[in-house]
Design an enzyme around this catalytic site. Structure first.
Site, PDB file in Angstrom:
ATOM      1  CB  CYS A   2     -24.285   1.538 -44.369  1.00 20.19           C
ATOM      2  SG  CYS A   2     -25.582   1.480 -43.152  1.00 20.19           S
ATOM      3  NE  ARG A  27     -19.174  -0.623 -46.536  1.00 18.57           N
ATOM      4  CZ  ARG A  27     -17.949  -0.231 -46.208  1.00 18.57           C
ATOM      5  NH1 ARG A  27     -16.918  -0.891 -46.674  1.00 18.57           N
ATOM      6  NH2 ARG A  27     -17.762   0.811 -45.448  1.00 18.57           N
ATOM      7  CD1 TRP A  76     -24.875  -4.488 -39.539  1.00 17.72           C
ATOM      8  CD2 TRP A  76     -24.573  -2.548 -38.474  1.00 17.72           C
ATOM      9  NE1 TRP A  76     -24.619  -4.767 -38.218  1.00 17.72           N
ATOM     10  CE2 TRP A  76     -24.427  -3.605 -37.537  1.00 17.72           C
ATOM     11  CE3 TRP A  76     -24.418  -1.237 -38.023  1.00 17.72           C
ATOM     12  CZ2 TRP A  76     -24.135  -3.375 -36.185  1.00 17.72           C
ATOM     13  CZ3 TRP A  76     -24.125  -1.022 -36.681  1.00 17.72           C
ATOM     14  CH2 TRP A  76     -23.997  -2.081 -35.782  1.00 17.72           C
ATOM     15  CG  ASN A 102     -20.934   3.818 -44.393  1.00 14.73           C
ATOM     16  OD1 ASN A 102     -21.320   3.372 -43.326  1.00 14.73           O
ATOM     17  ND2 ASN A 102     -19.681   3.723 -44.787  1.00 14.73           N
ATOM     18  N   GLY A 103     -22.663   5.840 -42.208  1.00 15.32           N
ATOM     19  CA  GLY A 103     -22.097   6.609 -41.095  1.00 15.32           C
ATOM     20  C   GLY A 103     -23.147   6.879 -40.041  1.00 15.32           C
ATOM     21  CD  GLU A 486     -11.058 -15.607 -33.315  1.00 12.51           C
ATOM     22  OE1 GLU A 486     -11.311 -14.610 -32.618  1.00 12.51           O
ATOM     23  OE2 GLU A 486     -11.401 -15.688 -34.510  1.00 12.51           O
ATOM     24  CE  LYS A 490     -14.687 -16.269 -35.617  1.00  6.20           C
ATOM     25  NZ  LYS A 490     -13.625 -15.393 -35.774  1.00  6.20           N
ATOM     26  CD  GLU A 493     -18.001 -14.046 -35.363  1.00  3.27           C
ATOM     27  OE1 GLU A 493     -18.234 -12.888 -35.709  1.00  3.27           O
ATOM     28  OE2 GLU A 493     -16.863 -14.539 -35.399  1.00  3.27           O
ATOM     29  CG  HIS A 509     -10.623 -16.310  -9.035  1.00  5.08           C
ATOM     30  ND1 HIS A 509     -10.237 -16.186  -7.727  1.00  5.08           N
ATOM     31  CD2 HIS A 509      -9.583 -16.890  -9.692  1.00  5.08           C
ATOM     32  CE1 HIS A 509      -8.998 -16.647  -7.590  1.00  5.08           C
ATOM     33  NE2 HIS A 509      -8.582 -17.085  -8.766  1.00  5.08           N
ATOM     34  CE  LYS A 608     -14.658 -10.517 -43.382  1.00  2.00           C
ATOM     35  NZ  LYS A 608     -14.380 -11.496 -42.328  1.00  2.00           N
TER      36      LYS A 608
HETATM   37  C1  F6R Z   1     -15.205 -11.891 -35.766  1.00  2.00           C
HETATM   38  C2  F6R Z   1     -14.926 -10.728 -36.592  1.00  2.00           C
HETATM   39  C3  F6R Z   1     -14.895  -9.395 -35.937  1.00  2.00           C
HETATM   40  C4  F6R Z   1     -13.743  -8.558 -36.489  1.00  2.00           C
HETATM   41  C5  F6R Z   1     -13.794  -7.145 -35.905  1.00  2.00           C
HETATM   42  C6  F6R Z   1     -12.613  -6.299 -36.370  1.00  2.00           C
HETATM   43  O1  F6R Z   1     -15.195 -13.051 -36.523  1.00  2.00           O
HETATM   44  O2  F6R Z   1     -14.719 -10.837 -37.760  1.00  2.00           O
HETATM   45  O3  F6R Z   1     -14.810  -9.510 -34.557  1.00  2.00           O
HETATM   46  O4  F6R Z   1     -12.540  -9.193 -36.156  1.00  2.00           O
HETATM   47  O5  F6R Z   1     -14.985  -6.528 -36.287  1.00  2.00           O
HETATM   48  O6  F6R Z   1     -12.603  -6.153 -37.748  1.00  2.00           O
HETATM   49  P1  F6R Z   1     -11.287  -5.740 -38.503  1.00  2.00           P
HETATM   50  O7  F6R Z   1     -10.294  -6.828 -38.315  1.00  2.00           O
HETATM   51  O8  F6R Z   1     -11.699  -5.571 -39.927  1.00  2.00           O
HETATM   52  O9  F6R Z   1     -10.802  -4.456 -37.892  1.00  2.00           O
END
Ligand code: F6R
Length: 613
Positions: A2, A27, A76, A102-103, A486, A490, A493, A509, A608
């Site tokens: 948010c 956000r 969000w 926001n919160g 990772e 990717k 998501e 296992h 983000k």
């Molecule tokens: C994946 C991604 C998230 C962030 C996570 C932490 O592509 O972007 O998994 O890595 O939400 O965010 P930060 O790095 O901003 O603490």
């Protein structure tokens, strides 16, 4: 998660709010809304989905005022599905107060029950709406708005950044914060609030960072800040040292693809600042521990979430290998609810692209309370984490728009490599020869990433072959195990394919039971300590009929007859290789999501900046 914005001044309020929200859309994009005053009435527009829907709705509207005042929100969803009723701003019963939040309000159920008993008509399923009714209720006994807001805040458990307008006070609006970011932007004859600096940077570079429990009262020419006791306090006005950044795809179809391509320059820029040649010492003056303290370090812990957590896992390997200090890596969300045995002689490294991730912030605060030095590695030097850091190591990746982290991940890795090399130089834990070789390898990485990027066709072809799979498994061992995690993150998501990363040796296992010809298994295969082992684990998968793919720098000819598909990467030292191996995995995820027609830059359900726990 948010984003909120507020404005008072002589500009047309709707474009200012919408423009600010565009810079906050990272956000959340479940809904957007705006409230502005016109002739002492509060007008509200809301739209489900992306901000563009709100823009379409308000396209021909202008506020008919000489003084303009309004608040906006990008959502969000935490409580209540993403629809218009649950979209902010929320209003009091007679539309006399509007509020954005926001919160999360943790005790909202009890407060809601209480309000319902008193006859309030709560329309949404959100935790937010109760705040506006509580203010309405308090105002009956205490007409002073700051006092009514303060009394309301005293009833709330949880986190909030709030913007509030009142129909009967068209020359003032209010803001408050606790455990959620909020800035006040100071303009000339206009003032702002926002969840983040870019929302207002086009209009002013002067900001006040609100702290927990502070309330701001804004008119067009004045800003007053009140502390927890409602006493007026003076706050420092800070100057933002950067220019507004034009957010542009530069001809790429998506920000993610653009950001993947920015990686060679991000790495090159950092290396030119901090590592001039393989013969010289790493220039890392950001760590504010003196040599004696560094030599006394008994333990390092690295705390992060998501992709940053994967970078942390690579950091563990490299620091333990080069510095020989035990390193614990923990997900921030797990760290904060268990016994904390951190103390002096320990270093806590927090990694966060945004510098605002709520769990990481709490974890860092907890470890600082225990006496640990907090080193923050972040892309946002203006973030809450950066401001609370004992040492700050910026990664300078530039603004990352795509929700999926790419260049910030690679820049975090680089920061950890430079830190490990720096600590190894101070502790003399590695021979000079080995340090020189590693530095030489590190200096080659921008060019190696470039080679990788020039060979995208092979990855596109692989994506075309496998894009309609429902499941995907990524395996690796050692320092590339985090690359497997990772790569899988990717893919899941942005494509919503069920992708999982495993340490290759763990497959047998349990997970191997799932394998058949419908599940591709991708191995990260770099010559070195675990090469033969990962190769055997890949063969075990093939024996169960899985389609197997290699991402490899090996020139071993037999691989052609073993793997169904091979993605070649440049020759690289095993210890440095995670900087290279992740890039083809980012591209593979990108092209698969693209073939599937997914919303690459704004995947569903994500945001983000994760400012709720
Ligand atoms: C994946 C991604 C998230 C962030 C996570 C932490 O592509 O972007 O998994 O890595 O939400 O965010 P930060 O790095 O901003 O603490």
């Amino acid at each position: 998660m948010c984003g909120i914005i507020g404005y008072i001044g002589n500009k047309q309020v709707i474009p200012v709010i919408l423009n600010g929200l565009s810079n906050l859309e990272y956000r959340g994009y479940d809904s957007a809304g705006i409230a502005y005053l016109e002739n002492s009435n509060i007008n509200i527009y809301k739209a489900q989905g992306k901000l563009q829907n709100l823009k379409n709705k308000t396209e021909n509207i202008t506020a008919n005022n000489s003084l303009n005042i309004g608040i906006g929100h990008i959502r969000w969803a935490t409580h209540g599905v993403p629809n218009e009723t649950n979209a902010h701003p929320h209003t009091s019963c007679f539309n006399k107060i509007a509020l954005v939040h926001n919160g999360i309000i943790e005790n909202y159920k009890e407060l809601k029950d209480d309000l319902v008993k008193k006859g309030y008509n709560i329309q949404s399923q959100t935790d937010t709406e109760i705040i506006v009714h509580l203010i309405e209720e308090k105002l009956k006994e205490m007409p002073d708005k700051t006092t009514a807001i303060r009394n309301t805040l005293n009833d709330l458990d949880g986190a909030y950044a709030l913007g509030i307008v009142f129909a009967d006070e068209p020359e003032t609006f209010f803001a408050a914060r606790k455990s959620a970011p909020l800035i006040v932007g100071i303009g000339e004859g206009e003032n702002f609030i926002a969840s983040d600096v870019p929302a207002t940077l086009e209009y002013t570079k002067k900001v006040i960072y609100l702290e927990d429990n502070e309330i701001a009262k804004l008119t067009k020419d004045n800003v007053e800040i009140f502390n927890k006791k409602n006493e007026k306090i003076e706050k420092k006005v800070e100057l933002i040292p950067w220019e507004p950044v034009a957010i542009d795809k530069m001809g790429y179809k998506h920000f993610m693809l653009k950001e993947i391509h920015e990686q060679p320059n991000v790495v090159r820029q950092t290396l030119s600042d901090k590592l001039h040649s393989s013969e010289e010492l790493v220039q890392l003056n950001e760590v504010k521990l003196n040599e004696e303290d560094l030599k006394k370090l008994e333990r390092i812990q690295i705390i992060a979430c998501g992709s940053s957590l994967h970078a942390a896992m690579v950091g563990k390997y490299i620091i333990e290998e080069l510095v020989e200090i035990p390193v614990d890596v923990e997900a921030s969300s797990e760290y904060i609810y268990k016994k904390n045995i951190t103390g002096k002689n320990s270093l806590t490294i927090g990694i966060s692209q945004s510098g605002e991730t709520a769990d990481t912030l709490t974890a860092i605060r907890q470890s600082k309370e225990k006496g640990s030095h907090a080193l923050i590695i972040t892309n946002r030097v203006d973030s809450t984490m950066a401001r609370e850091a004992d040492s700050l190591l910026p990664i300078n990746a530039g603004i990352e728009v795509s929700v999926a982290a790419t260049k910030s991940y690679t820049a975090q890795l680089l920061a950890l490599y430079l830190l490990a090399l720096n600590l190894a130089e101070i502790k003399k834990s590695v021979s000079n020869e080995k340090l020189t070789i590693l530095k030489e390898e590190l200096l080659k990485t921008p060019q190696q990433i470039e080679i990788m990027l020039s060979n995208k066709k092979a990855i596109q072809k692989c994506a075309r072959k496998y894009y309609d799979t429902r499941d995907f498994i990524y395996i690796a061992r050692g320092i590339n195990f985090p690359a497997a995690l990772e790569g899988a993150l990717k893919l899941k998501e942005i494509s919503y394919i069920n992708a999982t990363g495993y340490p290759a040796g763990e497959l047998k296992h349990g997970p191997i039971a799932m394998l058949d010809n419908t599940i591709p298994v991708l191995s990260v295969l770099v010559p070195g300590t675990v090469y033969e082992k990962v190769l055997s684990n890949s063969e075990e998968s093939k024996a169960r009929d899985a389609n197997i793919i290699a991402v490899t720098s090996s020139e071993d000819e037999k691989l052609e007859s073993i793997f169904d598909y091979i993605i070649r990467i440049p020759q690289t030292d095993e210890l440095i290789s995670p900087i290279i191996t992740t890039v083809p995995l980012q591209l593979l995820a990108y092209y698969i999501a693209e073939f599937l027609g997914k919303d690459v830059d704004q995947p569903r359900n994500l945001a983000k900046s994760v400012t709720v726990e």
